[in-house]
Scaffold this active site. Structure first.
Site, PDB file in Angstrom:
ATOM      1  N   LYS A  63     -33.914  56.849  81.744  1.00 27.53           N
ATOM      2  CA  LYS A  63     -33.669  58.127  82.415  1.00 27.53           C
ATOM      3  C   LYS A  63     -34.301  58.178  83.799  1.00 27.53           C
ATOM      4  O   LYS A  63     -33.886  58.965  84.644  1.00 27.53           O
ATOM      5  CB  LYS A  63     -34.131  59.268  81.529  1.00 27.53           C
ATOM      6  CG  LYS A  63     -33.238  59.352  80.289  1.00 27.53           C
ATOM      7  CD  LYS A  63     -33.511  60.538  79.434  1.00 27.53           C
ATOM      8  CE  LYS A  63     -32.437  60.700  78.378  1.00 27.53           C
ATOM      9  NZ  LYS A  63     -32.464  59.626  77.370  1.00 27.53           N
TER      10      LYS A  63
HETATM   11  C1  LIG Z   1     -31.501  59.417  76.453  1.00 22.68           C
HETATM   12  C2  LIG Z   1     -31.555  58.118  75.782  1.00 22.68           C
HETATM   13  C3  LIG Z   1     -30.421  57.564  75.185  1.00 22.68           C
HETATM   14  C4  LIG Z   1     -29.094  58.284  75.121  1.00 22.68           C
HETATM   15  O1  LIG Z   1     -28.475  58.449  76.375  1.00 22.68           O
HETATM   16  P1  LIG Z   1     -27.349  59.557  76.556  1.00 22.68           P
HETATM   17  O2  LIG Z   1     -27.029  59.563  78.014  1.00 22.68           O
HETATM   18  O3  LIG Z   1     -27.966  60.852  76.112  1.00 22.68           O
HETATM   19  O4  LIG Z   1     -26.192  59.181  75.708  1.00 22.68           O
HETATM   20  C5  LIG Z   1     -30.537  56.314  74.605  1.00 22.68           C
HETATM   21  N1  LIG Z   1     -31.706  55.660  74.583  1.00 22.68           N
HETATM   22  C6  LIG Z   1     -32.820  56.162  75.148  1.00 22.68           C
HETATM   23  C7  LIG Z   1     -34.095  55.393  75.063  1.00 22.68           C
HETATM   24  C8  LIG Z   1     -32.785  57.402  75.773  1.00 22.68           C
HETATM   25  O5  LIG Z   1     -33.896  57.891  76.331  1.00 22.68           O
END
Ligand SMILES: *Cc1c(COP(=O)(O)O)cnc(C)c1O
Length: 495
Positions: free
Chosen positions: A111
């Protein structure tokens, strides 16, 4: 280029306005009215660029409000927070498969790629629109978004950030990362409930007109850093292009070859960014949507019915413990081409907890996507198998994706080169990862001790952002009921 709401009841806006608003006034999500098309020359050009230039090149296609030069300046500053491996390095596991490590940023989860950039896009948008109100970022997090938003927005001028995380549902490392956050504009609260409770509460606050007026009278305005914000989604499109260019450069593929991307999916933001890349013209065969035991999406792709009325499982991959994948709304808009249909489907999801998509749209989706799921036992076995075979340690979310990719290959025989997106450092989910590797039950050992053990077992260093967590001072201890989230926000924001 203009952005339109998926529900069709709001005016179209510029990229800057879409970023500033987060969600459209009619409750819909902003989507580009048309998707920019690229050709082989664009990809050839990217091959000779570093990540920051690739980011500026891709983002400028979606954001005419900003110049490519301006975007390059901001991307360069944003991604200077990443470690020496860069934003999206690839690790090869065998001939057919590469892992794209998206977690070399300041919070060790993917993120960061979006949330180091979003505050800059927001600031540029406000400047561009001449807006000087205080932007109050409100976030519901399943663990990783919260910390990444706090790090991205901390001390940013004209912005405050409030994060709600589910009290039951984040790891000790994740919680510690959040409650020790420094900065003069950051607020953190735990909610009694799961992620969907937190997300539903945040959505309610966004939809509360009286509250919006009250904030406006104080010169404040709510905005979102969840992947419902276009400024959050767009930076994620970049790394699909970047991976492709890197594979061309390394000789893993030839320019024009198709690749698959397998994505551990929760809110459907990450994989949707891959869909935009494919729709733009990046040679992608399948986007493989990987879920854990909360397999709403797997069933949706199989049956055409999205049904959130089901048992909710807490799993070893908590960032994917989600029953309402918000960004599916954007996909529905693009595949049906009808805001009226999307508004109806979302109303059904709201009242009945489910909807069924028409067959023509489902067939179109199945041309672009494959889907599968892996439970915790499979995830654990996969972590061990990858380590034994390749001496590579991956996190739980990545392991879910890798297991789904293996299933997909077994079922389809598809030998297309595949990139599995790795969304977190294994150290972030250390308890599960370590017991998968050693077989030991770590329930009574502190996660901080486990970090050191995983470092010993794997031979990898604990990432710098997680190294001294244990000794940092706890600065945030608010706990609220899900009914009291609005009051909590108000208390934080009232000056
Ligand atoms: C947020 C997240 C996801 C999922 O991503 P999305 O965009 O919500 O589908 C997968 N793995 C990790 C470690 C995350 O932090």
């Amino acid at each position: 280029m203009k952005y339109v709401s998926t529900r069709g009841q709001s005016d179209s806006v510029t990229a800057a306005e879409a970023i500033l608003r987060g969600i459209a006034p009619d409750g819909g999500l902003y989507c580009p009215e048309s998707i920019p098309a690229i050709g082989a020359d664009f990809i050839a050009k990217l091959c000779n660029m570093d990540y920051n230039r690739r980011a500026a090149a891709v983002l400028s296609l979606f954001m005419e409000d900003f110049s490519e030069e301006q975007l390059l300046t901001e991307a360069t500053a944003a991604y200077s927070t990443f470690d020496e491996y860069g934003v999206a390095p690839l690790a090869k596991l065998g001939d057919q498969c590469s892992i794209m490590e998206l977690w070399h940023g300041p919070t060790c989860a993917f993120k960061d790629v979006a949330l180091q950039m979003l505050p800059r896009l927001l600031r540029m948008s406000k400047e561009q629109l001449g807006v000087d109100e205080e932007t109050c970022i409100l976030v519901a997090t399943s663990g990783d978004t919260g910390k990444a938003a706090l790090e991205g927005f901390k001390d940013a001028p004209g912005v405050s950030v409030t994060v709600f995380y589910p009290n039951q549902g984040v790891s000790v490392v994740q919680r510690t990362q959040m409650v020790t956050q420094q900065g003069n504009n950051v607020h953190v609260a735990a909610v009694e409930g799961n992620f969907d409770d937190a997300q539903t509460g945040v959505k309610k606050i966004f939809g509360d007109r009286d509250f919006a007026e009250e904030l406006a009278s104080r010169g404040q305005k709510l905005s979102s850093a969840n992947s419902i914000n276009w400024g959050r989604l767009a930076p994620q499109i970049v790394y699909y292009f970047s991976a492709y260019a890197d594979m061309v450069n390394s000789g893993s593929i030839r320019a024009g070859d198709k690749v698959n991307f397998c994505v551990p999916t929760g809110n459907f933001g990450d994989i949707l960014a891959g869909w935009y890349a494919k729709a733009m013209g990046l040679p992608v065969n399948k986007l493989i949507c990987a879920s854990n035991a909360n397999k709403v999406l797997t069933e949706f792709f199989e049956t055409g019915t999205y049904n959130k009325n089901r048992e909710f499982f807490k799993t070893g991959s908590p960032s994917m413990d989600i029953l309402i994948s918000s960004n599916m709304e954007r996909m529905l808009y693009h595949v049906t081409g009808s805001a009226t249909t999307v508004a109806e489907l979302m109303a059904q999801l709201n009242t009945e907890g489910s909807y069924t998509l028409d067959n023509t749209s489902m067939e179109a989706l199945r041309r672009d996507y494959a889907a599968g799921y892996a439970d915790d036992a499979t995830c654990a076995a996969t972590i061990k198998e990858i380590f034994d075979t390749y001496s590579y340690v991956c996190d739980t979310h990545t392991a879910v994706a890798y297991a789904v990719y293996k299933d997909y290959v077994a079922q389809t025989g598809d030998e297309t080169t595949t990139v599995v997106l790795s969304t977190a450092s294994p150290f972030k989910f250390v308890g599960f990862v370590l017991s998968s590797l050693t077989g030991a039950d770590n329930n009574n050992v502190s996660e901080f001790q486990l970090l050191r053990e995983l470092s010993d077992v794997s031979g990898d260093r604990i990432p710098a952002p997680l190294r001294d967590l244990e000794t940092r001072q706890v600065l945030h201890s608010t706990l609220c009921d899900k009914e009291d989230m609005k009051k909590t926000v108000n208390d934080f924001l009232e000056r």
